[in-house]
Design a protein around this motif. Structure first.
Motif, PDB file in Angstrom:
ATOM      1  N   ILE A  37      12.751  -2.647   5.237  1.00 31.15           N
ATOM      2  CA  ILE A  37      13.520  -1.732   5.912  1.00 31.15           C
ATOM      3  C   ILE A  37      14.375  -1.769   7.370  1.00 31.15           C
ATOM      4  CG2 ILE A  37      11.335  -0.424   7.293  1.00 31.15           C
ATOM      5  CD1 ILE A  37      12.375   2.299   5.633  1.00 31.15           C
ATOM      6  N   MET A  38      15.269  -0.804   6.703  1.00 31.45           N
ATOM      7  CA  MET A  38      16.500  -1.431   7.474  1.00 31.45           C
ATOM      8  C   MET A  38      16.723  -0.577   9.468  1.00 31.45           C
ATOM      9  SD  MET A  38      20.113  -3.580   7.868  1.00 31.45           S
ATOM     10  CE  MET A  38      21.296  -2.737   7.774  1.00 31.45           C
ATOM     11  N   PHE A  61      13.252  -4.203   9.800  1.00 31.31           N
ATOM     12  CA  PHE A  61      11.353  -4.606   9.783  1.00 31.31           C
ATOM     13  C   PHE A  61      10.427  -4.509   8.404  1.00 31.31           C
ATOM     14  CE2 PHE A  61      10.521  -2.538  14.398  1.00 31.31           C
ATOM     15  CZ  PHE A  61      12.126  -2.259  14.953  1.00 31.31           C
ATOM     16  N   THR A  62       9.759  -4.683   8.672  1.00 28.42           N
ATOM     17  CA  THR A  62       8.188  -4.885   7.943  1.00 28.42           C
ATOM     18  C   THR A  62       7.683  -3.549   7.909  1.00 28.42           C
ATOM     19  OG1 THR A  62       8.861  -7.539   7.662  1.00 28.42           O
ATOM     20  CG2 THR A  62       6.823  -6.307   6.972  1.00 28.42           C
ATOM     21  N   SER A 100      -3.224   3.703   4.879  1.00 26.20           N
ATOM     22  CA  SER A 100      -3.078   2.459   4.260  1.00 26.20           C
ATOM     23  C   SER A 100      -2.452   1.725   5.476  1.00 26.20           C
ATOM     24  CB  SER A 100      -2.405   2.828   2.433  1.00 26.20           C
ATOM     25  OG  SER A 100      -0.844   2.955   2.671  1.00 26.20           O
ATOM     26  N   GLY A 101      -2.191   0.069   4.633  1.00 28.96           N
ATOM     27  CA  GLY A 101      -2.019  -0.846   5.430  1.00 28.96           C
ATOM     28  C   GLY A 101      -2.620  -1.358   7.163  1.00 28.96           C
ATOM     29  N   ASP A 102      -2.225  -1.830   8.159  1.00 27.84           N
ATOM     30  CA  ASP A 102      -3.215  -2.097   9.500  1.00 27.84           C
ATOM     31  C   ASP A 102      -2.053  -0.678  10.066  1.00 27.84           C
ATOM     32  OD1 ASP A 102      -4.918  -3.644   8.364  1.00 27.84           O
ATOM     33  OD2 ASP A 102      -3.222  -5.180   8.147  1.00 27.84           O
ATOM     34  N   PRO A 103      -2.039  -0.377  11.146  1.00 28.67           N
ATOM     35  CA  PRO A 103      -2.346   0.182  12.467  1.00 28.67           C
ATOM     36  C   PRO A 103      -1.004  -0.365  13.671  1.00 28.67           C
ATOM     37  CG  PRO A 103      -4.175  -0.106  12.691  1.00 28.67           C
ATOM     38  CD  PRO A 103      -4.122   0.022  11.546  1.00 28.67           C
ATOM     39  N   LEU A 104      -0.169  -0.186  14.274  1.00 28.32           N
ATOM     40  CA  LEU A 104       0.661  -1.118  15.005  1.00 28.32           C
ATOM     41  C   LEU A 104      -0.764  -1.149  16.110  1.00 28.32           C
ATOM     42  CD1 LEU A 104       3.883   0.682  15.175  1.00 28.32           C
ATOM     43  CD2 LEU A 104       3.317  -1.421  14.336  1.00 28.32           C
ATOM     44  N   ARG A 113       8.970  -7.175  14.633  1.00 28.74           N
ATOM     45  CA  ARG A 113       9.642  -5.868  14.115  1.00 28.74           C
ATOM     46  C   ARG A 113       8.770  -5.171  12.458  1.00 28.74           C
ATOM     47  NH1 ARG A 113      13.934  -9.559  15.487  1.00 28.74           N
ATOM     48  NH2 ARG A 113      13.586 -11.246  13.397  1.00 28.74           N
ATOM     49  N   VAL A 114       7.782  -4.442  13.032  1.00 30.12           N
ATOM     50  CA  VAL A 114       7.162  -4.245  12.227  1.00 30.12           C
ATOM     51  C   VAL A 114       6.627  -2.651  12.431  1.00 30.12           C
ATOM     52  CG1 VAL A 114       4.963  -6.008  11.361  1.00 30.12           C
ATOM     53  CG2 VAL A 114       5.608  -4.665  13.845  1.00 30.12           C
ATOM     54  N   CYS A 115       6.699  -1.813  11.281  1.00 25.10           N
ATOM     55  CA  CYS A 115       6.860  -0.463  11.078  1.00 25.10           C
ATOM     56  C   CYS A 115       6.119   0.659  10.610  1.00 25.10           C
ATOM     57  CB  CYS A 115       7.909  -0.095  10.781  1.00 25.10           C
ATOM     58  SG  CYS A 115       8.501   0.704   9.420  1.00 25.10           S
ATOM     59  N   VAL A 116       5.473   1.587  11.246  1.00 28.50           N
ATOM     60  CA  VAL A 116       4.266   1.875  10.341  1.00 28.50           C
ATOM     61  C   VAL A 116       5.462   3.408   9.577  1.00 28.50           C
ATOM     62  CG1 VAL A 116       2.275   3.557  10.149  1.00 28.50           C
ATOM     63  CG2 VAL A 116       2.482   1.364  11.388  1.00 28.50           C
TER      64      VAL A 116
END
Ligand code: ATP
Ligand code: MG
Lengths: 405, 226
Positions: free
Chosen positions: A177-178, A184-185, A140-144, A154-157
């Protein structure tokens, strides 16, 4: 059919001397027990290898920083800065037609936090190629992507376990999330890969852009590994060679010197796993062979010794119309029946360690397949057949007139 | 039915030749009851073994029902032995581990094709010798006379043309012997050919013909009107 009637005679003769029959089958039972355990181990090893290969990726090559031996102490610290992002770029430039290449910086036990939830986990900083390189995509969501990489976003999967533990009620996508005291988002959640062969949860990790990891979170100028996903399975060996040579060139390593990187392929891992079990297998196979031969010799000698008690019976049967072939078949059948009973006992005894050992030592793989039974049947009837020939021939060649006297 | 011409038998044991039979010529018709007599060691059992295809003559020709048996291999001889010859031994030779009925069925182990009425035949023969209540006994639960009756049933079960009995009463008391001889008389009356070795004249009196061997030769051969 005549052969069945004759074999039933053999069975009834054995039944009338059960104690002796038990002695005869004992050695063979021990041999088959060992054989069953050995076959169980090698089947288990092969099963484990195919599990590992499936997880690792059947067409994957992983290049790790630092020399040292696989499975040995390795050296994560001293020379682990030997792989640079430029190495990955060079490999990608050379081999982009034949493989997807992804560079990653991997760190374990990094503190992460969101709301009241805390944990220590593996953080993978990887370039945007990683989903193709690992065959591992977002659920779900998007890849980096390239933009995240360029902007050091500052994004993460998240791996599935982290997503479940940290955001059990809400949709994790868009949450914050830290990681190592940096916020990070969450951009996406990966599909679940479950537990690997060593019992390690593959979903207990999260992924951030490589540039973010190297410069914003960990402040390092080297990478930990490069993963290649070769497009064609036939090309894995050639790609392995080219990548090795390229890296040796770039690192100025000449022939006698050891590599400062380690290169792993499914074949290589399979060989390592096999070689760990090889000594046990060889010793077990040797013991099984010895036991089967000793069992066969014991069987033969007991049959030869008990022949003298059977002389009147042989004479009688010859008088009633048994040919030499019939007598031969009957005595050979006795030997084979005893061996097959030894096999049944041996397989039963051998299945005990096959089921028990993996429970006690989870790293020791054991498996039962049709081969277990096929080999047991093959070897026991072979032993019974070979060592039964001599007694059977002697019985068949008795002079009926002498035998009846 | 049986034609022996110039049968010789010499045993070779330990480098020593023991000549036993010297040119035996006998011809036996179907339905004859022959008593074979003679002093101990003259070769009666040797001749019986040759007649029963358990042994081969050193020289001479043996024809059974017109067929020359001298050149047949072990498989063929075994088949003929199975179908055409029934043996009755002095020491009964029953298989101790199986029942009386199974003992009577033993010859069928080697009969192809296996007769579908094998069991019926065995049971009716056991009835014929008065052992219908003992079919599921083990042989050693039977008296000597009963054991020999089982052996006779076994010899008859494949309906052989020739019954060979080597001193069948040699191990029995006179009452049991009498019973066995009555059975042989009955078999003879049914038209079967019998050759029986005996030392006793009273037993030989049941036969229709008495052949006496002496030193490996035929000393006398007398037919009797019955
Ligand atoms: N395998 C053998 N090797 C050497 N000689 C043998 C062998 N079998 C039998 N003989 C000899 O052949 C001769 C005939 O033996 P055979 O058993 O035929 O005699 P028989 O007439 O049946 O005697 P009996 O009335 O005692 O049973 C005997 O002298 C015996 O010693
Ligand atoms: Mg004799």
């Amino acid at each position: 059919m005549r052969i069945f009637r004759v074999s039933r005679q053999a069975g009834s003769a054995l039944w009338s001397q059960k104690g002796k029959a038990f002695l005869m089958l004992l050695g063979i039972a021990v041999g088959i027990m060992l054989l069953t355990a050995v076959v169980g181990l090698s089947q288990g090893v092969e099963k484990r290898i195919s599990e590992i290969t499936a997880l690792f990726g059947p067409r994957a090559i992983v290049i790790q920083a630092g020399g040292g031996r696989f499975g040995g102490p390795g050296d994560r610290s001293a020379s682990s800065s030997t792989l640079k992002l430029e190495d990955a770029m060079a490999i990608r430039n050379r081999l982009s037609e034949r493989a997807v290449v992804a560079a990653a910086f991997v760190t374990d036990d990094i503190p992460i936090k969101s709301g009241d939830t805390n944990a220590q986990t593996d953080v993978m900083a990887a370039d945007p190629n990683f989903p193709q390189a690992y065959d591992w995509y977002v659920a779900s969501g998007d890849p980096l992507d390239e933009d995240d990489e360029r902007a050091m976003s500052r994004v993460c999967v998240l791996g599935a376990t982290i997503a479940r533990n940290f955001f059990p009620e809400q949709d994790p996508v868009g949450q914050r999330i830290m990681i190592n005291r940096v916020w990070f988002t969450v951009k996406g959640v990966l599909t679940s890969r479950g537990t690997n062969a060593m019992g390690f949860d593959m979903d207990d990790r999260l992924w951030i852009p490589l540039s973010t990891g190297m410069r914003r979170v960990f402040h390092q100028d080297y990478i930990r590994n490069i993963r290649l996903n070769v497009r064609s399975a036939d090309d894995v060996a050639a790609v392995t060679d080219e990548a090795t040579n390229l890296l040796r060139d770039r690192h100025h390593i000449r022939t006698p010197e050891e590599d400062d990187f380690r290169l792993r392929t499914p074949d290589f891992i399979a060989q390592r796993v096999r070689s760990m079990a090889r000594t046990t297998e060889l010793v077990g196979a040797a013991l099984a062979t010895v036991a089967l031969i000793v069992g066969g010799v014991v069987l033969m000698n007991i049959l030869l010794l008990s022949l003298s008690e059977r002389i009147p019976e042989i004479g009688l049967k010859r008088a009633l119309g048994a040919s030499q072939h019939d007598i031969f078949a009957e005595f050979l059948a006795e030997s084979i029946i005893v061996s097959l009973m030894g096999m049944a006992l041996g397989v039963l005894l051998g299945l005990v360690p096959v089921f028990l050992i993996p429970k006690l030592f989870p790293l020791m793989p054991m498996a039962v397949t049709w081969r277990t039974f096929a080999y047991a049947a093959l070897f026991s009837s072979f032993v019974g057949g070979i060592f039964g020939v001599q007694p059977a021939r002697r019985a068949a060649r008795l002079d009926p007139v002498e035998a009846l006297r | 039915m049986i034609e022996l011409s110039g049968i010789e038998k010499t045993y070779h044991t330990g480098g020593v030749d023991t000549p036993v039979l010297h040119g035996i010529n006998i011809s036996i018709e179907e339905g004859e009851f022959v008593a074979l007599m003679g002093p101990s060691g003259t070769g009666k059992s040797t001749l019986m073994n040759i007649l029963g295809l358990l042994d081969r003559p050193t020289a001479g020709v043996y024809k059974l029902a017109g067929q020359d048996l001298t050149k047949l291999d072990d498989n063929k001889l075994s088949t003929i032995r199975n179908k055409r010859v029934g043996f009755v031994f002095q020491l009964f030779h029953l298989l101790p581990r199986v029942s009386v009925l199974q003992n009577v069925l033993l010859p069928f182990l080697y009969t192809d094709p296996y007769p579908t009425d094998a069991r019926d035949r065995a049971q009716s023969l056991l009835k014929g010798v008065g052992l219908q209540d003992r079919m599921y006994f083990k042989p050693n639960a039977l008296s000597g006379g009963q054991q020999q009756r089982v052996a006779i049933a076994r010899a008859l079960v494949n309906e052989p043309a020739l019954i060979l009995a080597d001193e069948p009463t040699g191990n029995l008391d006179s009452v049991a012997s009498q019973e066995i001889l009555e059975i042989f008389d009955r078999i003879h009356a049914q038209g079967r050919t019998i050759v029986m070795v005996t030392h006793e004249a009273e037993i030989a009196a049941h036969a229709s013909r008495v052949i006496t061997l002496k030193d490996g030769c035929i000393a006398s051969d007398e037919k009797r009107g019955s």
